[in-house]
Enzyme design. Structure first.
Site, PDB file in Angstrom:
ATOM      1  N   CYS A   1      23.623  52.266  12.844  1.00  0.00           N
ATOM      2  CA  CYS A   1      23.075  53.395  12.105  1.00  0.00           C
ATOM      3  C   CYS A   1      21.573  53.458  12.396  1.00  0.00           C
ATOM      4  O   CYS A   1      20.903  52.418  12.435  1.00  0.00           O
ATOM      5  CB  CYS A   1      23.305  53.241  10.610  1.00  0.00           C
ATOM      6  SG  CYS A   1      22.693  54.679   9.729  1.00  0.00           S
TER       7      CYS A   1
ATOM      8  N   ASP B   1      18.499  65.338   9.802  1.00  0.00           N
ATOM      9  CA  ASP B   1      18.817  63.916   9.794  1.00  0.00           C
ATOM     10  C   ASP B   1      18.528  63.377  11.203  1.00  0.00           C
ATOM     11  O   ASP B   1      18.390  64.148  12.153  1.00  0.00           O
ATOM     12  CB  ASP B   1      20.311  63.744   9.439  1.00  0.00           C
ATOM     13  CG  ASP B   1      20.575  62.399   8.784  1.00  0.00           C
ATOM     14  OD1 ASP B   1      19.677  61.535   8.810  1.00  0.00           O
ATOM     15  OD2 ASP B   1      21.672  62.213   8.249  1.00  0.00           O
ATOM     16  N   ASN B   2      18.453  62.070  11.283  1.00  0.00           N
ATOM     17  CA  ASN B   2      18.369  61.400  12.578  1.00  0.00           C
ATOM     18  C   ASN B   2      17.186  61.849  13.434  1.00  0.00           C
ATOM     19  O   ASN B   2      17.346  62.237  14.587  1.00  0.00           O
ATOM     20  CB  ASN B   2      19.697  61.564  13.339  1.00  0.00           C
ATOM     21  CG  ASN B   2      20.813  60.847  12.609  1.00  0.00           C
ATOM     22  OD1 ASN B   2      20.622  59.757  12.060  1.00  0.00           O
ATOM     23  ND2 ASN B   2      21.977  61.452  12.560  1.00  0.00           N
TER      24      ASN B   2
HETATM   25  N1  MTE Z   1      30.841  61.836  10.961  1.00  0.00           N
HETATM   26  C1  MTE Z   1      31.176  62.579   9.908  1.00  0.00           C
HETATM   27  N2  MTE Z   1      32.127  63.512  10.073  1.00  0.00           N
HETATM   28  N3  MTE Z   1      30.583  62.419   8.695  1.00  0.00           N
HETATM   29  C2  MTE Z   1      29.608  61.468   8.503  1.00  0.00           C
HETATM   30  O1  MTE Z   1      29.111  61.321   7.378  1.00  0.00           O
HETATM   31  N4  MTE Z   1      28.200  59.771   9.566  1.00  0.00           N
HETATM   32  C3  MTE Z   1      27.554  59.452  10.830  1.00  0.00           C
HETATM   33  C4  MTE Z   1      28.598  59.152  11.904  1.00  0.00           C
HETATM   34  N5  MTE Z   1      29.602  60.145  11.919  1.00  0.00           N
HETATM   35  C5  MTE Z   1      29.205  60.696   9.624  1.00  0.00           C
HETATM   36  C6  MTE Z   1      29.894  60.898  10.840  1.00  0.00           C
HETATM   37  C7  MTE Z   1      26.640  58.333  10.774  1.00  0.00           C
HETATM   38  S1  MTE Z   1      25.070  58.678  10.212  1.00  0.00           S
HETATM   39  C8  MTE Z   1      26.948  57.116  11.288  1.00  0.00           C
HETATM   40  S2  MTE Z   1      25.782  55.889  11.368  1.00  0.00           S
HETATM   41  C9  MTE Z   1      28.294  56.797  11.778  1.00  0.00           C
HETATM   42  O2  MTE Z   1      29.179  57.903  11.607  1.00  0.00           O
HETATM   43  C10 MTE Z   1      28.867  55.622  11.048  1.00  0.00           C
HETATM   44  O3  MTE Z   1      30.149  55.317  11.480  1.00  0.00           O
HETATM   45  P1  MTE Z   1      31.009  54.267  10.647  1.00  0.00           P
HETATM   46  O4  MTE Z   1      30.996  54.685   9.210  1.00  0.00           O
HETATM   47  O5  MTE Z   1      32.355  54.247  11.256  1.00  0.00           O
HETATM   48  O6  MTE Z   1      30.313  52.936  10.827  1.00  0.00           O
END
Ligand code: MTE
Length: 894
Positions: free
Chosen positions: A165, A297-298
Site C-alpha cells: 500500500c 488518492d495515491n
Molecule cells: N480495488 C477496489 N475495487 N477497491 C478498493 O478499495 N483498494 C486499493 C486496491 N484495489 C481498492 C482496490 C488499494 S489502495 C490497495 S493498497 C490494494 O487494493 C490492496 O489490496 P489488498 O486489500 O488485497 O491487499
C-alpha cells in the site's frame, strides 16, 4: 496453445482453500536469534528440499468477528490477528509486523494486508463463473467476458508478486505532522502467488485504437464518490516485462473476498492502489482516469503543499506528475521487534538483525546496508531473493497456472535481508538504521519527505536501543493505528523536534531548531494537569446512565454530570454519549473554548485494556433487527440513502434522504437537530455537523435537508461538510444521529428548554442565512396548527435577495396567517426596488424592530427570543438585545 482450466465449482473452491498437499509449510526461522531458534524441524527440512518457497500453512477464518457483525461485511469471516487501522469499517488492516515476517516469503491470505475503501462486494460461489467484466473505450473490438471465458480461453500464469500500500509506514509521517491519511505501520505489504491472465493478452484481443494511452479500471465496490477506479499506462500494460495480470487465485486458492474475489487486477512493482479488486471494467482512454479515487488518492504532492492548500487548490490533484505508480525503494527491520529485549549475559555472541526490502517498477534491490553510528559507517547485509528461485525453475505448472519467469528481468517481490551483529557492538550503539538501494542506485533517503497524503514514506528505518541493566530494549519508530509506542512518539512527547534532521535528538550540544510548519499545530490540552487516575472499562460502563454520564474523548474520561444543565447542546447530547467513546463527534463540533472547559470535567484516563475495548466499539444498529417506526437513535449512527438532490440556487441544494422503510418517520421533535456524519473518502476522517431538516418531522419514508454549500474561493477555504455533501453520489449512504438540542417546541405555546417547560405567547425569531432551518421548523409548526395562537415575529437577515432560504414557503405561511405572524427580511445588498429592511442584523435594526417595549403587555405568557445564525451574528445579537431590555433568560441560541 491455451491451457484450459475450468472455473472451480463450489466443492473445488472449498478444496482449493486447503494448501495443496505438495506444498510444504514455511520453515521456522533457522537463524541464531535466541527467540526464534527452535532447531530444525521436519517441516524445515521439507522446505530446504523444496525448490521454491511455497505458501505458509493457511487457516481460513471461519467465524465472523464480533466487530464485523454490525457492518455491511457481517457475512465475512476474518483473522482476529489483523490490526484495524480505521476503526471497525471499512476493513483496513495489517498484520503485526513479526507475524507477517514469520510467515516467510509468501503471506497467507488471512494475514495479507487489506485496504478496502468500502464494503466488500458479496459474490456467491455459484455465481463466480458468470462474473462479467468488459473491455471498452478506445478499442476496435470491445469485449464482454465472464470469468468462465477468461479461464477457458486464455493462458493462465502464476507469478509471485508483492503488493504494497502506498501508505505503508505512514504512521511515521503522522507523528511528525498529521497527514490526510490513516496510520499504517510497516506491515502494509504482503506477497502471494497470483494466478490469472496476462493483461496484455486481453488488451491485444480488444485492439486498442490509435491515441489510446491509458487503461482505466473500475471495481464493483460503490463508494461515496462512485465506484473505486484508477488507471495505468497502456504501454506498460502491453509490456510483458511489467507482469500485469487479472488474477483469480491467490496462493493456489480462489481469491478471498477481501482481496478481490472473484477477479482483480494485479499490477506488480506499483503501489497497491492500482491493483483494482472486484474488477468489472477496463476502459481504454486517451487520458488518465477521471475517477475520484484516482485523482484524490495515491499522490505525493510537493512537501510545501499543506493540507489547507491542497483542499483549497484543485490544481495540485489533477497534475499527473504527482500521481504515484512505481513503488519507491524501502526497507524495514522486523527483528529486533518493537519492545524486544536482548539479554547481554548469555551464550549468543551475535544477534541477527533482519527484515524486508522492496524496490519499485520491477527494479531489484541490490544492497541493504546497516549503520550503528547514524550513517558514518555502513555494513552490507545478506540478501535472500526468494523470487530468484521461482525464476530458476523454468516453466512449470503451479497453482493452476504456468510459472513462467525465467525470461523476465524485472523483480516484483520483496527480499529478506539479515546481518549478524556482535551483541557487544549493539550494546555500544544507540540505534540501528537500515537502508536499501535498487539497481538504478535509488537509495532510501535519510530524511522523511512529508507530504499531505503521507504516502511512499521511506526514510532510513531506525530502531533505537536502550540499555536497561543486563538487557537491551529495542524500539521501532511507531506502532500502527492509534496504538501507542515507538521512539517517535516518545521523542515528540519529550519536546524533541522530529524534523530537526537528527530524529528529534540534540546532537553535539546543538539546540533543537523549531521548524514551523513541520510540527503539527499545537492542540488545546483537554486534561487536568497532573491527574494520573486510571479508569477501567467496567467503571466507565457503570456510568452509562442518565444521572451520572461519563464519556470518553481521546482515551480520557470525563464526567458530564455537573454540566448537564448548562450544556448548550442540551443534556441529551451528553447523556447519549454516556459510556461511549465520543471522540469523533466531540472534536468535530466543539470550539477551542469548549475544549479548554473540558479540563474541569476530566476525571482520569481509560486504562489500556479499556482503550482497546473501545476501539471501533461504536454502537451500531443491529442489521438483523426489525425496522423501527422511528428512524433516529440518539446513541447509534443510522444510515440514510441519498435519494435526490434538488438545486434551489447556485449555492443551496435540498438533499432528500430515504429512511429505512416507507412508513418510517424521522422522530425529530420540532426545534431539534440531527447530526450528519460523512467520511472523507480518502482519509476516513469523520466530518460531523448538525443540521435541522426542513421536511415535516412526520413525513414518512424520507427527510429533506437544506444545505448552503460554502464553495472554496481564491480567498477563502469553503465548507468541508457542505462541499462533501455536494459531491455525494445519489444512492450513497450517510450517517445520522440524534435528536440533539436543548430546545423543543411542544405546540400551543409550550416550549421546553433542557426538559423544563415554559409557556409563551410570542416567539421572536432572529436568524441569518441558513440559521433559518431550525427556526423554520418551529415557525411552520405554529402556522400549520390552527389551534396554536402563539405569535411569531421573524427577522431574517441575508446578503442578497436570492440568499433567503425557504422564502416562498415563509411568505405563503405569513400570507395565510397574518393575524399571528409578522415577517421581516433585511438585506445587506438589497436590489433598488427592495421594499423590505436594509442593513445587517445589529443594534440599530434590532432597536427599531425588536425592542422589549414593542412586545410589552402581549397576553399572560411571556416572550421568548430564538436566535440562530453564524457565531458572529449570534454574538452581536446577544449584545444588542441585552442593551434594548431583553434578559439572558429570554433568549435561546440554537
Ligand atoms: N480495488 C477496489 N475495487 N477497491 C478498493 O478499495 N483498494 C486499493 C486496491 N484495489 C481498492 C482496490 C488499494 S489502495 C490497495 S493498497 C490494494 O487494493 C490492496 O489490496 P489488498 O486489500 O488485497 O491487499
Amino acid at each position: 496453445m491455451a491451457t484450459v482450466v475450468v472455473a472451480p465449482t463450489r466443492e473445488e473452491t472449498r478444496q482449493l482453500r486447503r494448501v495443496p498437499d505438495d506444498l510444504p509449510p514455511t520453515p521456522p526461522d533457522s537463524d541464531t536469534n535466541s527467540d526464534t531458534e527452535k532447531g530444525e524441524t521436519e517441516d524445515a527440512q521439507r522446505y530446504v528440499d523444496a525448490e521454491v518457497p511455497l505458501p505458509p500453512p493457511t487457516h481460513p477464518p471461519t467465524e465472523v468477528l464480533e466487530p464485523d457483525k454490525k457492518t455491511p461485511d457481517n457475512w465475512l469471516p476474518r483473522d482476529p490477528r489483523l490490526i484495524r487501522l480505521t476503526g471497525v469499517h471499512p476493513f483496513n488492516t495489517e498484520a503485526p509486523l513479526s507475524d507477517l515476517y514469520n510467515e516467510g516469503f509468501l503471506t497467507s491470505p488471512e494475514l495479507f494486508y487489506v485496504r478496502n475503501h468500502g464494503a466488500v462486494p458479496q459474490v456467491r460461489d455459484e455465481d463466480i463463473p458468470d462474473w462479467e467484466f468488459s473491455i471498452e473505450g478506445l478499442v476496435e473490438h470491445p469485449i464482454k467476458l465472464t470469468l468462465r471465458d477468461l479461464l477457458e480461453q486464455y493462458e493462465q500464469k502464476t507469478y509471485p508478486i508483492t503488493l504494497v500500500c502506498a501508505g505503508n509506514r505512514r504512521k511515521e509521517q503522522n507523528v511528525v505532522r498529521k497527514t490526510k491519511g490513516f496510520s499504517w505501520g510497516a506491515a502494509g505489504v504482503s506477497t502471494a502467488l497470483f494466478t490469472g491472465v496476462v493483461l496484455g493478452d486481453l488488451l491485444k484481443k480488444a485492439k486498442p485504437k490509435r491515441g489510446a494511452r491509458y487503461v482505466c479500471m473500475e471495481g464493483a465496490d460503490k463508494l461515496p464518490n462512485g465506484y473505486y477506479g484508477t488507471s495505468v499506462k497502456l504501454n506498460w500494460a502491453l509490456d510483458p516485462n511489467r507482469g500485469m495480470m487479472l488474477a483469480h487465485r491467490m496462493n493456489g486458492e480462489m481469491l478471498r473476498p477481501d482481496h478481490g474475489k472473484p477477479l482483480r487486477a494485479v499490477i506488480p512493482g506499483q503501489i497497491g492502489g492500482r491493483s483494482v479488486k472486484w474488477l468489472k471494467k477496463l476502459i481504454i482512454t486517451a487520458e488518465p482516469s477521471d475517477n475520484w479515487y484516482h485523482i484524490y488518492d495515491n499522490r505525493v504532492l510537493p512537501t510545501t503543499v499543506s493540507p489547507e492548500e491542497s483542499a483549497n487548490n484543485p490544481k495540485w490533484w489533477i497534475d499527473e506528475r504527482y500521481a504515484i505508480y512505481d513503488l519507491s525503494t524501502n526497507s524495514v527491520t522486523a527483528y529486533p521487534a518493537h519492545e524486544e529485549q536482548l539479554c547481554l549475559v548469555g551464550p549468543q555472541p551475535n544477534y541477527r538483525v533482519k527484515g524486508y526490502a522492496y524496490g519499485g517498477g520491477g527494479r531489484r534491490i541490490t544492497r541493504v546496508e546497516i549503520t550503528l553510528d547514524k550513517g558514518k559507517t555502513w555494513r552490507l547485509a545478506t540478501i535472500d531473493y526468494a523470487e530468484d528461485r521461482y525464476r530458476e525453475q523454468g516453466p512449470r505448472q503451479m497453482c493452476g497456472g504456468e510459472l513462467d519467469m525465467e525470461w523476465r528481468e524485472s523483480r516484483f517481490c520483496w527480499c529478506f535481508w539479515n546481518l549478524d551483529i556482535p551483541v557487544s557492538e549493539l550494546a555500544e550503539a544507540s540505534d540501528i538504521f537500515v537502508r536499501a538501494m535498487d539497481e538504478s542506485m535509488n537509495v532510501q533517503p535519510r530524511d522523511m519527505y512529508w507530504s499531505v497524503l503521507g504516502m511512499m514514506n521511506n526514510p532510513w528505518f531506525r530502531v533505537t536501543i536502550a540499555k536497561e541493566g543486563d538487557y537491551l530494549r529495542f524500539e521501532h519508530p511507531t506502532q500502527p493505528a492509534l496504538m501507542p509506542g515507538g521512539w517517535m512518539e516518545r521523542v515528540k512527547k519529550a519536546g524533541g523536534n522530529l524534523a530537526n534532521g537528527f530524529w528529534g535528538e540534540k546532537i553535539g550540544g546543538a539546540e533543537a531548531v523549531e521548524e514551523p510548519g513541520m510540527e503539527g499545530a499545537k492542540e488545546v490540552s483537554m486534561t487536568k494537569e497532573g491527574l494520573k487516575q486510571l479508569i477501567t472499562i467496567d467503571e466507565l460502563r457503570k456510568h452509562d446512565t442518565e444521572e451520572k454520564p461519563w464519556f470518553v474523548v481521546n482515551g480520557e474520561v470525563y464526567d458530564g454530570t455537573p454540566f448537564l444543565e448548562r450544556h448548550p447542546g442540551g443534556a441529551q447530547s451528553i447523556v447519549s454519549a454516556a459510556g461511549l467513546d465520543t471522540t469523533d463527534e466531540f472534536m468535530a463540533i466543539h470550539s477551542e473554548t469548549a475544549k479548554v472547559m473540558m479540563r474541569d470535567y476530566h476525571i482520569g484516563s481509560l486504562d489500556e485494556e479499556g482503550r482497546a475495548a473501545l476501539v471501533g466499539n461504536e454502537v451500531q444498529p443491529d442489521p438483523h433487527s426489525e425496522p423501527t417506526p422511528i428512524f433516529l437513535d440518539s446513541r447509534a449512527w443510522k444510515k440514510g440513502i441519498l435519494h435526490a438532490k434538488t438545486t434551489n440556487s447556485w449555492d443551496t441544494k435540498t438533499f432528500t434522504f430515504k429512511l429505512e422503510h416507507d412508513q418510517q418517520t424521522l422522530g425529530l421533535p420540532t426545534g431539534q437537530h440531527i447530526m450528519i456524519r460523512l467520511r472523507d473518502p480518502v482519509t476516513r476522517e469523520a466530518i460531523i455537523r448538525s443540521y435541522t431538516p426542513i421536511s415535516e418531522t412526520g413525513k414518512p419514508g424520507y427527510m429533506d435537508v437544506l444545505v448552503k454549500i460554502y464553495f472554496d474561493t481564491h480567498e477563502r477555504k469553503g465548507g468541508k461538510m457542505s462541499q462533501a455533501m455536494d459531491q455525494l453520489p445519489i444512492g450513497h449512504f450517510v450517517d445520522f444521529k440524534g435528536p440533539i438540542g436543548k430546545f423543543e417546541y411542544r405546540g400551543r405555546g409550550i416550549c421546553s428548554v433542557n426538559g423544563k417547560e415554559r409557556k409563551v405567547n410570542t416567539l421572536l425569531m432572529i436568524c441569518g442565512g441558513s440559521g433559518i432551518t431550525p427556526i423554520y421548523q418551529v415557525f411552520r409548526a405554529i402556522m400549520q396548527d390552527q389551534q396554536d395562537e402563539t405569535k411569531c415575529v421573524l427577522l431574517n437577515g441575508n446578503r442578497l435577495l436570492e440568499d433567503i432560504l425557504c422564502k416562498a414557503d415563509l411568505d405563503a405561511f405569513a400570507r395565510d396567517n397574518a393575524e399571528k405572524c409578522k415577517l421581516m427580511y433585511t438585506l445587506t445588498k438589497a436590489p433598488e426596488d427592495w421594499a423590505g429592511l436594509r442593513g445587517r442584523i445589529a443594534a440599530p435594526l434590532l432597536r427599531e424592530h425588536t425592542s422589549r417595549e414593542l412586545f410589552g403587555g402581549e397576553g399572560e405568557g411571556g416572550v421568548m427570543v430564538l436566535i440562530c445564525g453564524p457565531e458572529a451574528l449570534e454574538k452581536s445579537v446577544h449584545g444588542a438585545l441585552l442593551e434594548i431590555g431583553w434578559g439572558d433568560e429570554d433568549m435561546l441560541f440554537f
